[in-house]
Write an enzyme that holds these catalytic residues in place. Structure first.
Site, short mmCIF file in Angstrom:
data_model
loop_
_atom_site.label_atom_id
_atom_site.label_comp_id
_atom_site.label_asym_id
_atom_site.label_seq_id
_atom_site.Cartn_x
_atom_site.Cartn_y
_atom_site.Cartn_z
N HIS A 1 0.62 -1.26 0.13
CA HIS A 1 0.04 0.00 -0.04
C HIS A 1 1.04 1.11 0.10
O HIS A 1 1.91 1.27 0.71
CB HIS A 1 -1.00 0.03 1.01
CG HIS A 1 -0.59 0.15 2.42
ND1 HIS A 1 -0.26 1.30 3.24
CD2 HIS A 1 -0.11 -0.72 3.46
CE1 HIS A 1 0.08 1.01 4.40
NE2 HIS A 1 0.40 -0.41 4.59
N ASP B 1 5.79 2.01 7.18
CA ASP B 1 4.87 1.19 6.86
C ASP B 1 3.89 1.95 5.80
O ASP B 1 3.41 2.92 6.25
CB ASP B 1 3.95 1.12 8.25
CG ASP B 1 2.35 0.72 8.02
OD1 ASP B 1 2.30 0.32 6.86
OD2 ASP B 1 1.59 0.50 8.94
N GLU C 1 -5.38 1.91 2.18
CA GLU C 1 -5.41 0.46 3.27
C GLU C 1 -5.26 0.97 4.63
O GLU C 1 -6.25 0.22 5.43
CB GLU C 1 -3.79 -0.01 3.12
CG GLU C 1 -3.89 -1.52 3.65
CD GLU C 1 -3.19 -1.27 5.06
OE1 GLU C 1 -3.13 -2.37 5.81
OE2 GLU C 1 -2.94 -0.43 5.81
N GLU C 2 -4.87 2.10 5.19
CA GLU C 2 -4.91 2.54 6.24
C GLU C 2 -6.38 3.07 7.01
O GLU C 2 -6.56 2.93 7.93
CB GLU C 2 -3.99 3.72 6.81
CG GLU C 2 -2.41 3.34 6.48
CD GLU C 2 -1.92 2.35 7.65
OE1 GLU C 2 -2.66 2.22 8.47
OE2 GLU C 2 -0.84 2.12 7.33
N ASP D 1 3.84 -5.91 3.49
CA ASP D 1 3.44 -4.94 4.36
C ASP D 1 4.52 -4.72 5.37
O ASP D 1 5.92 -5.26 5.31
CB ASP D 1 2.16 -5.03 5.04
CG ASP D 1 1.36 -3.84 5.51
OD1 ASP D 1 2.07 -2.74 5.58
OD2 ASP D 1 0.35 -3.74 5.35
N HIS E 1 2.95 3.80 13.25
CA HIS E 1 2.26 5.10 13.22
C HIS E 1 2.58 6.07 14.15
O HIS E 1 1.61 7.00 14.59
CB HIS E 1 0.68 4.67 13.31
CG HIS E 1 0.13 3.88 12.50
ND1 HIS E 1 -1.18 3.34 12.37
CD2 HIS E 1 0.53 2.94 11.46
CE1 HIS E 1 -1.46 2.62 11.35
NE2 HIS E 1 -0.39 2.35 10.87
#
Lengths: 353, 357, 332
Positions: free
Chosen positions: A74, A177, A206-207, A229, A320
């Site tokens: 992604h 990520d 994706e998130e 990923d 994140h």
């Protein structure tokens, strides 16, 4: 007819640096999309940008009975979107994707297509009362500040302003990520083995719910799919020094192969295939601890009449957040494992003949 | 300009709860029949109106979707003449005590409508501590005023209960009632069809009144899959500014529809709608939708290989209560903007909608 | 059918790892079906009958997976930490016994055993397989386990693990046995991965593109002391789904089911459920939409190692399903 085994050298580091420093929050992936298109176009048989903004790349093999193998990474990252203009260069914002608000106070950000510099401030410790010092900050109480003459507008996206660094055995960056997956997939497209038709999906959103992968898989109709990923490593000491049963993955132990998470039960046959490949080729690997969040594989598996899937991740710490850390060796081994696995895929992968 | 008020009021006078949209679907079919070239129902009951474009074959198509289902209640148990209830869709238990409702009883030979009231039992009849705050839905009953034996014969588990409020015209050309979410958008879509009656459009048009948005966007997902349009536009309601409701997520009544912006929306469609509204001097507000729009657009965007999607919304006050309120002007403006958009679509519009920015 | 239910419930098959139950069902239905195949995710798709001019293509789904556990970590002392597959409740796990695919058995213990009145979260539980230490532990991270408990009869009641949904599987198989010569093309689909999000039904329904859908599953009964407030009781007949937390059954399908029950004089119950859902919700949402309903079996102690049903309800479900499928299906 094996392809060349891709390696990670200066070119690949440069590309990863460019990808990580780019701003591409879910729904606003244009910057990374452009880089991907530029990289893959010379190598692909077909490149398409679909209705949601996914980049769909087809690289055909040669020979008969080639399995259609979809690889997914992604392009989007977690970040922010401005929602209100409070004047004086101050903007209210919301997070896009799962960001813990405790990661926000005192962080620099980049706003909009021009990467305008901004900061997320915080009330000085001297002026904060006891309650404010202890409470988790709420997104609604925070502002992105561009300075008094700031020229952003509600609807502009923003991301962390971290600059990529290569430090000893590690890389430190935002959005590892899943830019590390994007970089890996670009290398696989460039060095695609001829025994398969490689269907590379560089996906959006994706998130915020695996939305790009859903339509990408529908378009590709693959025989099998692998999501590439990046997954968290919580391999730090527990508060009392006791043995921690919750680490998800550990840095340095190699690519993380998925078995089970709350979005997907990875196909046991593909899990076995990856493990056997790693063992045969002496590539270190780890089984990601079952449980936790999913990958694009979850959406791909449920497409049309069903697709066998598995996920492989490069582990990273501090998910994140503004700065994540990964090991270069894990990245190298992930690329190696995937490439060698692709070469070993036969039309009879599941029947064993 | 066509007057949409009578049709809107008729829409607000029927139940049509999620999964049971037939009563409202009938009204829509009757209203749309003279406005479209073909009319059909999906396998789940969404109304599909088709309007042929004037372009050469093969023509692209645009789908305009407004959900027609309403939230409400369902009987889960009949107990001594009282009815236990569960929610169909997102019903706020705070608006229930003392609420006038209609129970659609199916236990007899024909379905009959029984007027009733949601009652809040006296604190002493509730578990200790539960009588002080908002009373949970599992403790509420509906009383239809009939004797228990009669109720037992008439009402069955699974019977529907809709809100009993009637549509009323309020000052400043506003309307209040239940299910303005999303019958206001159905009215706007109808207004759009009326406007297009006298105008030519190159593209084929699908107008869809979808079922079960309040459950899992089921109608939009299945209709988009069936119709496979080249563009999809959802029309829904959004939060109107009201006392205590005044942040970035809210929009004043009467100042025009909102144009959605965020991951659910194709940026080129946003740009196009914005330019169109400005050129026609139709007032609008930009609505930032950070993650998802929470509308039919969510489902349509990820249908099959993906469909470029846009979301337009009409601000309403008191969403998901039986006294929702909308401004007629906003409904008409939304309808007009949709009509102008459809009429403006060039034969090669799809070429323009690329991501290469 | 009791023997069949016993065989089915005593077979190991958590979601995603359905090989054993798939083999068992295939052996049972091959002589009954006109055509059988296994799809990419492992669903069994078995056709019975040919579609005639007044017939329909029907999908009848019964999920064959069960809830389970999966090992996440083996600690230095040899204890196995785990997470759940589907939703087994900690209150039913504690003190239970489980079995891994390899045959290894274990007991479930908890941290802080002195807190006798508290139900620990899943994170506070572990499986003890009798290992002396990590090296001695025969379980690896990623191994899956299921409840280990034999089937028993108690009067008219049946008790076993995974009656959810092996009783539904048995109803489907028995109906296949009885069905013959009707106008419909009926696809009996034994689905995988229902307990983790109706995944098998999602893809098999897409592949089949049915005109009518039906899921056979269980519904929690409310007839035990101080239970949830529900009018579903054991022994009063199978239940017809009106609503659950994820779907509203198609009213046309509900009417078809009720007419069939009335004609065959089978007493039924109506299900209005506020938590939980079934394969039916996936079928309904397939492609352009499929009118779909649910035939659900009242069950006590759902997702425990001792689920309980009334055998009469199971038999009546077979009667009802057979009556529904043998003639033309009128959804008018």
């Amino acid at each position: 007819m094996p392809g060349t085994l891709p390696t990670i050298g200066n070119t690949q580091f440069k590309l990863l640096e460019k990808l990580c420093n780019a701003c591409a929050v879910s729904g606003d992936e244009g910057e990374v999309r452009k880089m991907v298109l530029e990289e893959v176009k010379p190598y692909a048989d077909e490149v398409k940008v679909d209705a949601l903004g996914n980049v769909l790349v087809t690289k055909l093999g040669s020979g008969k009975n080639r399995p259609r193998v979809m690889l997914d990474a992604h392009m989007d990252e977690v970040g922010f979107i401005l929602v209100s203009d409070d004047g004086d260069g101050l903007y209210g914002f919301q997070t896009v994707g799962g960001i813990d608000p405790r990661h926000l106070p005192g962080k620099p950000v980049l706003v909009g297509k021009e990467h305008l510099p901004g900061v997320i401030g915080m009330k000085p410790i001297h002026l904060a009362n006891e309650d404010e010092l202890k409470r988790k900050p709420s997104i609604d109480s925070l502002r992105i500040d561009l300075g008094p003459k700031g020229k952003a507008k509600p609807g502009d996206w923003a991301s962390f302003a971290t600059k990529f660094k290569h430090v000893g055995p590690s890389i430190m960056a935002k959005a590892i990520d899943d830019r590390i997956g994007v970089a890996t997939l670009i290398e696989l497209v460039k060095n695609a083995p001829a025994n398969i038709d490689l269907l590379a999906a560089f996906t959006v959103q994706e998130e915020i719910g695996l939305r790009g992968a859903k339509v990408a898989a529908y378009a590709f109709e693959p025989d099998i799919a692998i999501a590439i990923d990046s997954t968290p490593a919580h391999d730090m000491p527990s508060h009392d020094g006791s043995e921690s049963p919750f680490y998800n993955t550990k840095l340095g132990l190699g690519p993380a192969i998925y078995v089970y998470n709350f979005a997907t039960i990875d196909d046991p046959r593909l899990v076995r295939f990856l493990k056997e490949t790693a063992e045969a080729e002496n590539i270190p690997y780890q089984i990601r601890q079952p449980g936790g969040g999913g990958t694009d594989a979850g959406a791909i598996q449920r497409t049309r009449a069903g697709v066998p899937v598995v996920s492989v991740s490069v582990p990273h710490r501090y998910t994140h957040s503004p700065i994540s850390i990964s090991r270069v060796d894990d990245w190298k081994n992930t690329l190696k494992l995937l490439h060698l696995a692709l070469e070993r895929i036969t039309p009879n992968l599941f029947t064993g003949n | 300009m066509p007057n949409i008020l009578p049709f809107l009021k008729s829409l607000l006078s029927v139940p049509g709860l999620s999964g049971y949209e037939t009563p409202v679907a009938r009204l829509i079919e009757a209203e749309w029949r003279p406005l479209v070239d073909e009319l059909s129902l999906s396998r789940l009951g969404s109304v599909h109106g088709f309007k042929l474009g004037s372009g050469t074959d093969p023509r692209p198509s645009v789908m305009l979707a407004a959900h027609m289902d309403a939230i409400g209640l369902m009987v889960s148990r009949v107990q001594d003449g009282f009815l236990r209830i569960v929610a169909v869709g997102g019903v706020d238990p705070r608006i229930l005590p003392g609420q006038a409702v209609v129970v659609y009883a199916t236990g007899g030979d024909d379905q009959i409508a029984l007027p009733g009231v949601v009652l809040m039992p006296h604190t002493r009849l509730l578990p200790q501590g539960e009588g002080d705050g908002v009373v949970d839905m599992e403790h509420l009953f509906v009383d239809v005023g009939l004797l228990p034996s009669k109720v037992a014969n008439l009402v069955r588990i699974g019977d529907l209960v809709s809100f009993g409020t009637e549509a009323v015209e309020m000052s400043g050309e506003t309307v209040s009632g239940h299910s303005i979410d999303n019958r206001a958008s159905v009215a706007a879509l109808t207004f759009c069809l009326q406007e297009l009656g006298s105008r030519s459009h190159t593209w084929d048009l699908w107008a869809a009144a979808t079922v079960q948005e309040e459950i899992n966007l089921i109608g939009a997902a299945t209709s988009a899959f069936q119709l496979r349009p080249d563009l999809a536009i959802a029309i829904d309601t959004t939060f109107g500014k009201a006392p205590g409701v005044n942040d970035w997520q809210t929009f004043p009544l009467g100042n025009g529809p909102t144009l959605g912006h965020g991951p659910n929306i194709h940026p080129y469609l946003f740009k196009r709608f914005k330019e169109l509204a400005e050129r026609l001097e139709i007032p609008y507000a930009t609505e930032i939708m950070p993650k998802s729009s929470g509308t039919d657009g969510m489902a349509m965007q990820v249908t099959a290989e993906g469909i470029p999607n846009f979301v337009m919304s009409i601000p309403i006050r008191y969403m998901h209560t039986p006294v929702e309120m909308a401004a007629l002007k906003d409904i008409q403006r939304a309808g007009r903007l949709l009509a102008e958009f459809v009429a403006s679509l060039e034969a090669d519009f799809l070429n323009a909608i690329s991501w290469e920015d | 059918m009791k023997q069949l239910i016993q065989n089915l419930t005593e077979t190991f098959s958590p979601s995603g790892y359905e090989d054993a139950i798939r083999d068992l069902i295939l052996a049972e239905i091959k002589p009954l079906a006109d055509e059988t195949r296994v799809d990419t995710l492992g669903n069994i798709i078995a056709r019975k009958g040919e579609k005639t001019s007044n017939g329909q293509r029907v999908m009848v789904a019964a999920h064959m997976d069960e809830i389970g556990l999966i090992a996440t970590h083996i600690d230095e002392a040899g204890f196995v930490r785990f997470t759940t597959i589907g939703i087994p409740f900690p209150r039913y796990l504690l003190g239970g016994r489980v079995r891994f695919a390899s045959g290894v058995q274990g007991v479930i213990g908890s941290e802080k055993p002195d807190k006798k009145n508290e139900i620990p979260p899943v994170d506070g539980l572990f499986i003890d397989v009798g290992a002396l230490n990590k090296k001695d532990c025969p379980v690896n991270v990623g191994d899956v386990a299921a409840f280990d408990r034999p089937f028993v009869e108690m009067g008219t009641r049946l008790v076993a693990k995974s009656l959810d949904n092996r009783a539904g599987v048995a109803v489907a198989i028995e109906t296949m046995r009885r069905l013959g010569g009707g106008p419909n093309e009926v696809y009996f689909v034994f689905t995988v991965q229902e307990e983790v999000g109706v995944r098998g039904a999602t893809v098999s329904a897409y592949g089949l593109d049915p005109q009518v859908g039906l899921a056979i599953d269980v519904t929690p009964a409310g007839d035990t002391p101080n239970s949830i407030r529900r009018d579903i009781a054991l022994g009063k007949g199978p239940a017809i789904k009106i609503k659950d937390s994820q779907m509203l059954a198609d009213p046309k399908v509900v009417a078809w089911m009720e007419r069939a029950a009335e004609k065959a004089q089978i007493s039924i119950q109506r299900e209005v459920l506020t938590s939980g859902s079934t394969d039916a919700r996936a079928i309904q949402l397939t492609r352009s939409g499929v009118p779909t309903g649910g035939l659900v079996l009242p069950c006590r102690y759902v997702h425990s190692p001792s689920e309980m049903m009334d055998y009469g309800d199971v038999e009546n479900a077979v009667e009802l399903l057979t009556a529904m499928l043998n003639g033309p299906i009128d959804l008018g």
